[in-house]
Scaffold this motif. Structure first.
Motif, short mmCIF file in Angstrom:
data_model
loop_
_atom_site.label_atom_id
_atom_site.label_comp_id
_atom_site.label_asym_id
_atom_site.label_seq_id
_atom_site.Cartn_x
_atom_site.Cartn_y
_atom_site.Cartn_z
N PRO A 82 -7.35 -7.94 -12.41
CA PRO A 82 -7.09 -6.61 -12.95
C PRO A 82 -5.79 -6.00 -12.43
CG PRO A 82 -8.75 -6.48 -11.25
CD PRO A 82 -8.47 -7.95 -11.47
N THR A 83 -5.40 -4.92 -13.07
CA THR A 83 -4.19 -4.19 -12.66
C THR A 83 -4.54 -2.93 -11.88
OG1 THR A 83 -4.17 -3.04 -14.79
CG2 THR A 83 -2.88 -5.08 -14.61
N THR A 84 -5.84 -2.75 -11.58
CA THR A 84 -6.27 -1.62 -10.75
C THR A 84 -7.24 -2.13 -9.69
OG1 THR A 84 -8.14 -1.08 -12.21
CG2 THR A 84 -6.03 0.04 -12.64
N ARG A 85 -7.45 -1.34 -8.64
CA ARG A 85 -8.40 -1.68 -7.59
C ARG A 85 -9.24 -0.44 -7.28
NH1 ARG A 85 -3.78 -2.41 -3.55
NH2 ARG A 85 -4.86 -4.31 -2.94
N SER A 86 -10.40 -0.67 -6.66
CA SER A 86 -11.30 0.43 -6.31
C SER A 86 -10.63 1.37 -5.31
CB SER A 86 -12.59 -0.12 -5.70
OG SER A 86 -13.41 0.92 -5.20
N GLY A 87 -10.91 2.67 -5.45
CA GLY A 87 -10.40 3.65 -4.50
C GLY A 87 -11.26 3.76 -3.25
N ILE A 88 -12.44 3.10 -3.26
CA ILE A 88 -13.37 3.14 -2.14
C ILE A 88 -13.30 1.82 -1.39
CG2 ILE A 88 -15.78 3.37 -1.43
CD1 ILE A 88 -16.27 4.96 -4.00
N ALA A 89 -12.86 1.85 -0.14
CA ALA A 89 -12.74 0.63 0.65
C ALA A 89 -14.04 0.27 1.37
CB ALA A 89 -11.61 0.78 1.67
N ALA A 90 -14.76 1.27 1.87
CA ALA A 90 -15.98 1.01 2.63
C ALA A 90 -16.72 2.32 2.85
CB ALA A 90 -15.66 0.36 3.98
N LEU A 91 -18.00 2.20 3.22
CA LEU A 91 -18.85 3.37 3.50
C LEU A 91 -19.43 3.26 4.90
CD1 LEU A 91 -20.94 3.37 0.18
CD2 LEU A 91 -18.78 4.55 0.61
N PHE A 92 -19.56 4.42 5.56
CA PHE A 92 -20.18 4.49 6.88
C PHE A 92 -21.04 5.74 6.95
CE2 PHE A 92 -15.98 2.59 7.20
CZ PHE A 92 -16.22 1.39 7.87
N ALA A 127 4.31 -6.53 -8.83
CA ALA A 127 4.76 -7.43 -7.77
C ALA A 127 3.60 -7.83 -6.86
CB ALA A 127 5.87 -6.77 -6.96
N GLU A 128 2.76 -6.85 -6.46
CA GLU A 128 1.63 -7.17 -5.60
C GLU A 128 0.63 -8.06 -6.31
OE1 GLU A 128 -1.87 -4.99 -2.93
OE2 GLU A 128 -0.64 -3.79 -4.30
N ARG A 129 0.38 -7.78 -7.58
CA ARG A 129 -0.56 -8.60 -8.35
C ARG A 129 -0.08 -10.03 -8.43
NH1 ARG A 129 -1.25 -10.23 -13.67
NH2 ARG A 129 -3.44 -10.37 -14.36
N GLU A 130 1.19 -10.23 -8.74
CA GLU A 130 1.73 -11.58 -8.88
C GLU A 130 1.72 -12.32 -7.55
OE1 GLU A 130 2.99 -14.93 -10.60
OE2 GLU A 130 2.37 -13.09 -11.63
N GLU A 131 2.07 -11.67 -6.46
CA GLU A 131 2.06 -12.31 -5.15
C GLU A 131 0.65 -12.69 -4.74
OE1 GLU A 131 3.00 -13.88 -1.43
OE2 GLU A 131 4.16 -13.61 -3.27
N THR A 132 -0.33 -11.82 -5.01
CA THR A 132 -1.71 -12.12 -4.67
C THR A 132 -2.22 -13.31 -5.48
OG1 THR A 132 -2.11 -9.79 -4.15
CG2 THR A 132 -4.04 -11.18 -4.54
N ILE A 133 -1.90 -13.36 -6.77
CA ILE A 133 -2.29 -14.49 -7.60
C ILE A 133 -1.69 -15.78 -7.07
CG2 ILE A 133 -2.02 -15.53 -9.89
CD1 ILE A 133 -2.25 -12.71 -11.07
N ARG A 134 -0.41 -15.72 -6.68
CA ARG A 134 0.25 -16.90 -6.15
C ARG A 134 -0.45 -17.42 -4.90
NH1 ARG A 134 3.17 -18.54 -2.29
NH2 ARG A 134 3.17 -16.49 -1.28
N LEU A 138 -7.07 2.75 -8.23
CA LEU A 138 -5.65 2.80 -7.90
C LEU A 138 -4.90 1.69 -8.64
CD1 LEU A 138 -6.02 3.19 -4.03
CD2 LEU A 138 -5.87 5.00 -5.74
N THR A 139 -3.70 1.99 -9.07
CA THR A 139 -2.89 1.01 -9.79
C THR A 139 -2.34 -0.04 -8.84
OG1 THR A 139 -2.26 2.64 -11.45
CG2 THR A 139 -0.87 0.69 -11.26
N VAL A 140 -2.42 -1.30 -9.25
CA VAL A 140 -1.83 -2.40 -8.50
C VAL A 140 -0.47 -2.71 -9.10
CG1 VAL A 140 -2.07 -4.83 -7.84
CG2 VAL A 140 -4.10 -3.37 -7.98
N SER A 141 0.56 -2.72 -8.29
CA SER A 141 1.89 -2.99 -8.81
C SER A 141 1.99 -4.41 -9.33
CB SER A 141 2.95 -2.76 -7.73
OG SER A 141 2.88 -3.78 -6.75
#
Length: 369
Positions: A286-296, A259-266, A254-257
């Motif tokens: 990175p500018t993307t994140r995994s689409g899989i959050a967790a497995l059960f 604004a979100e990337r800059e705020e997280t870095i800060r 998934l694409t990371v915006s």
């Protein structure tokens, strides 16, 4: 410590050649709805959950929830009604000092892991204290996350230098080990940074947006796993690297915006500012994140893949697969499901931990239609 160990060993990659599959958004799903049956936040049996660390579902439908802060086990019947709590802080019979997880044995007894007391505390399904097993403790993680496999032995992650699960008999003897699985996804390992002030302290962590995936046992002799930035989930036999099945669809990054990337870095840089040195490099975020959050894996052997959601999201989506990796259905819960705690499902009933807008944690039972 446990999460860092998991990330490290998920980075062991086996390259496989596999046919291309359609991405998640191109698939058609049998969509199901989740209807709330009951909800409890611990206040029914005293104080609200101080630190909900684990919960289990017993054969009779009762739910036991471990509150780490108070070291008590809060119990609820199959209708969500409160039952008397068991356990308390201490080192006497039946008491808990640093318990961080529960597991239900094949005979219906409930085992509590208590590393500070170097033992497992075992209670009957009615809550009565039965016995304690003294065991060598290999380390301590956020949550125990152990299970009983089809042999009846307990399997737990050994929090140590070795990438292993250890097997423990119901008599308390260490009976061997299982290798931690290497996930065949071909994804890059997560990046790690370190900050330190010599003589005062240090910290390590994964770069933002480089984690995801996971490993979960199906209790039938197999693991489902996805590397930290993998797009599919693979099913492996214990101790082997052969891929027995893979999910029929991908979960694309998934694409990371910006604004979100800059705020997280800060936020990361602010936390690290108190250290004199740091290896954190903002250009590596990175500018993307995994689409899989967790497995059960649920009590019927189905694989549940949690979709990554935005921080502001008020719902949580899952895609559910059979043991061959074929899609069964997709369901969205009208709640922020905590993917660091269990998801317990049997038939059409699902129990999860969820957080509301005020960050109050509750256990919720849903029925899938």
């Amino acid at each position: 410590m446990r999460h860092r160990e998991l990330s490290r060993f998920l980075a062991l990659v086996v390259a496989l050649t596999t046919p291309l599959v359609a991405p998640l958004h191109a698939q058609s799903f049998s969509a199901r709805t989740a209807t709330l049956v009951w909800q409890v936040d611990g206040a029914e049996s005293g104080e609200p959950f101080g630190d909900l660390r684990d919960f289990v579902l017993l054969p009779n439908g009762h739910v036991w929830a471990l509150d780490f802060k108070d070291q008590v086990i809060r119990r609820f019947d199959d209708a969500g009604r409160s039952l008397p709590t068991v356990g308390r802080k201490g080192s006497g019979p039946g008491e808990l000092r640093n318990a961080n997880g529960l597991a239900v044995a094949p005979d219906g007894t409930v085992w509590a892991n208590d590393p500070a007391n170097s033992r497992f505390t075992i209670r009957s399904g009615s809550g009565a204290y039965q016995r304690a097993l003294t065991v060598p403790i290999s380390g301590y993680g956020y949550r125990w996350g152990a299970w009983f496999d089809r042999s009846g032995e307990l399997v737990e992650l050994a929090i140590a230098r070795e990438a292993k699960y250890r097997r423990i008999t119901q008599a308390g003897a260490v009976a061997g080990s299982l290798e931690y699985p290497a996930c065949p996804s071909g994804a890059a390992p997560p990046l790690v940074f370190r900050a330190e002030t010599p003589g005062e302290g240090a910290t390590t962590g994964s770069y933002p947006f480089t984690t995801g995936g996971g490993v979960v046992a199906d209790r039938r002799g197999h693991f489902w796993c996805a590397a930290a930035r993998g797009t599919r989930v693979a099913r492996l036999a214990y101790g082997k690297r052969d891929t027995l099945a893979r999910t029929a669809i991908e979960f694309p990054a998934l694409t990371v915006s910006a604004a979100e990337r800059e705020e997280t870095i800060r936020q990361v840089e602010t936390r690290l500012a108190k250290y004199s040195t740091s290896t954190f490099d903002r250009s590596k975020v990175p500018t993307t994140r995994s689409g899989i959050a967790a497995l059960f894996v649920d009590l019927d052997g189905r694989l549940w893949v949690a979709h990554t959601r935005a921080e502001s999201a008020t719902s949580s989506a899952f895609t559910v697969f059979d043991e061959r990796g074929a899609v069964l259905f997709r369901v969205t819960f009208p709640a922020r499901v905590n993917s660091n705690l269990p998801l317990l499902a049997r038939g059409d009933d699902v129990i999860v931990a969820a957080t509301d807008a005020d960050d109050v944690v509750s256990l919720r039972k849903y029925r899938i239609r």
